[in-house]
Scaffold this motif. Structure first.
Motif, PDB file in Angstrom:
ATOM      1  N   THR A   1      95.377  60.917  36.660  1.00 41.80           N
ATOM      2  CA  THR A   1      95.047  60.151  37.862  1.00 41.80           C
ATOM      3  C   THR A   1      93.751  60.640  38.498  1.00 41.80           C
TER       4      THR A   1
ATOM      5  N   ARG B   1      90.276  58.599  39.311  1.00 38.86           N
ATOM      6  CA  ARG B   1      89.683  58.500  40.643  1.00 38.86           C
ATOM      7  C   ARG B   1      88.229  58.952  40.649  1.00 38.86           C
TER       8      ARG B   1
ATOM      9  N   SER C   1      97.472  64.705  43.043  1.00 44.15           N
ATOM     10  CA  SER C   1      98.326  64.336  41.912  1.00 44.15           C
ATOM     11  C   SER C   1      98.093  65.244  40.712  1.00 44.15           C
TER      12      SER C   1
ATOM     13  N   ASP D   1     100.209  59.586  44.638  1.00 43.88           N
ATOM     14  CA  ASP D   1     100.100  58.888  43.359  1.00 43.88           C
ATOM     15  C   ASP D   1     101.501  58.497  42.904  1.00 43.88           C
TER      16      ASP D   1
ATOM     17  N   LYS E   1     102.518  57.764  40.144  1.00 41.59           N
ATOM     18  CA  LYS E   1     102.823  58.348  38.844  1.00 41.59           C
ATOM     19  C   LYS E   1     103.243  59.817  38.960  1.00 41.59           C
TER      20      LYS E   1
ATOM     21  N   SER F   1     103.742  64.212  44.493  1.00 39.84           N
ATOM     22  CA  SER F   1     102.536  64.182  45.319  1.00 39.84           C
ATOM     23  C   SER F   1     102.873  63.727  46.735  1.00 39.84           C
TER      24      SER F   1
END
Length: 478
Positions: free
Chosen positions: A114, A118, A207, A242, A244, A248
């Motif tokens: 992730t 980003r 994350s 996040d 996923k 987080s």
């Protein structure tokens, strides 16, 4: 032209935010920045060994696309056209991520981390992957499989680990910033030893999806760069919840750069005696000088004790060892010969720690955090400690494979002042504050309450407004 461009014309000497500003203003192109970084890499990485993969052609193609986008008037991200490189444990789908190991020498993940996504979305350019300690389990910069990473201030000395290539590469001006990971100090140690700035955020602030794990409950993702402002820019890009990564945090992400106003008036800084025990006089001298800079900026500095830190050091070691041993259990049973000998020597004790000790360390984490905050931060906003209590050792002095018993104490002493903040989960940043008797950097760590990264970065930036240690170029790669 703005003041951002260096007088000598070396674009690689810019900070990350200066480089981004130069591209945005049209004073330099992304291609200019990439070529400046490649020139530094070509000239010096043969000695430093920071990179294990250089995506030269891909970076130049990405830079050309970034320049075309700017010329077309496309919106620019906060990192548009800025070359970065990442530790070899951040997954990019389809690209080998060996995690500094032989076991994963052909591992190509199917997912992209992730944080990498980003950074891409913010406009950065990926130069390649960086050397690191095997599976992020070493605080020095040694790597049995890839070759040791060398400190650009003194090639015989440690870079710090496990984010060795991140710290050394930022210091050597190979790129403008890099991600590290921090389980017991692996962002702050390379930042200190290589003379750059690095921040370990609050546990769960960033994350960890798509990032090789070492310790389920102590791993952190964070940036290394030249300045506190650079780190604020990078952290602002990667922080935030996040889906996923269910661990987080959902805590809102503030504007870290907006907090950098240079004003420390009324900020209370605690110096905890425990972190100074056994520190070398030369380190203490530089540390005290740094505290005076904070005082001159308006901070109030006072000393105190925090007895709970003895428990912190013990519990933190229990958790990280047991969790690392668990993650590697299957490979340790069937592929142990593919690990470096010192890795096996460090990991085995994790299998001897009883379950009740691990559960106790976990269950005490919340109460110990509350107790430390009450003792050290009941009347303070920040805690200041020397990142290392001793000078930066040489690679030879910490090479466990030449003499495990003789080098063990010095090896483990490196994390004495960093590991407690992992167990406590607190944000902590290291900034350069001078040099030891050997001409190698000394670092100051600033820590604060959970999710107070903005306060840490504000103090770090205020210090850097009145000093130029973060501007110094490493002498071994000048």
């Amino acid at each position: 032209m703005t003041d951002a461009l260096p007088a000598g014309g070396d674009l690689a000497a810019l900070s990350l935010t200066e480089a981004a500003a130069a591209v945005a203003a049209g004073e330099a192109t992304a291609t200019d920045l990439v070529r400046a970084c490649l020139a530094r890499i070509d000239a010096h990485d043969g000695a430093v060994n920071a990179l294990i993969r250089l995506d030269r052609d891909e970076a130049l193609q990405a830079a050309a696309a970034a320049d075309q986008a700017r010329a077309a008037g496309a919106p620019l991200g906060p990192l548009h056209g800025v070359p970065l490189a990442q530790k070899d444990m951040y997954y990019r789908a389809g690209r080998v991520s060996s995690c500094g190991s032989a076991i994963r020498r052909e591992f190509a993940p199917a997912v992209t981390a992730t944080v990498i996504g980003r950074l891409d979305a913010a406009g950065s350019i990926d130069l390649g992957t960086l050397n690191m300690a095997e599976f992020a389990f070493n605080p020095t910069g040694h790597n049995h499989h890839r070759g040791d990473c060398h400190n650009p201030w003194d090639l015989a000395r440690c870079t710090g680990g496990s984010s060795s290539g991140s710290g050394a590469g930022v210091a050597a001006r190979f790129f403008y910033g890099a991600l590290g990971s921090d389980t017991g100090g692996s962002i702050r140690l390379p930042a200190t030893m290589c003379g750059v700035t690095g921040i370990k955020p609050t546990q769960t602030r960033v994350s960890r999806f798509g990032v090789m794990p070492l310790s389920f409950t102590c791993d952190n993702v964070g940036p290394l760069a030249r300045t506190a402002r650079d780190c604020a820019r990078l952290l602002g890009v990667i922080a935030g919840h996040d889906p996923k990564d269910p661990t987080s945090a959902r805590e809102p992400v503030p504007d870290y750069e907006a907090a950098l106003d240079g004003d420390l008036r009324g900020q209370r800084v605690a110096v905890v005696d425990w972190f100074l025990e056994g520190a070398e006089p030369a380190i203490l001298h530089v540390f005290e000088r740094a505290l005076q800079v904070l005082r001159d900026r308006g901070a109030e500095v006072h000393r105190l004790d925090a007895p709970v830190l003895d428990a912190v050091a013990t519990y933190g070691g229990v958790i990280s060892r047991v969790e690392a041993a668990t993650i590697h259990a299957e490979w340790m049973r069937g592929r142990v010969a593919e690990y470096a000998p010192h890795f096996v020597g460090r990991l085995y004790p994790g299998y001897a720690i009883p379950a009740h000790a691990y559960v106790e360390a976990l269950s005490r984490r919340g109460p110990v955090l509350r107790e430390f905050v009450a003792q050290a931060m009941g009347h303070a906003d920040l805690v200041a400690v020397p990142t290392l209590r001793a000078h930066v050792p040489t690679l030879a002095e910490t090479d466990l494979e030449t003499d495990f018993a003789a080098h063990w104490d010095r090896h483990m002493a490196l994390t004495a002042n960093t590991r407690p903040f992992n167990y406590l989960g607190l944000p902590a940043a290291s900034i350069p504050i001078g040099f030891d008797d050997n001409g190698v950097p000394v670092g100051l760590t600033l820590a604060a309450r959970p999710f107070a990264e903005a306060r840490v970065l504000r103090a770090a930036d205020a210090y850097q407004r009145d000093t130029d240690w973060h501007r110094r170029m490493p002498t071994a790669v000048a």
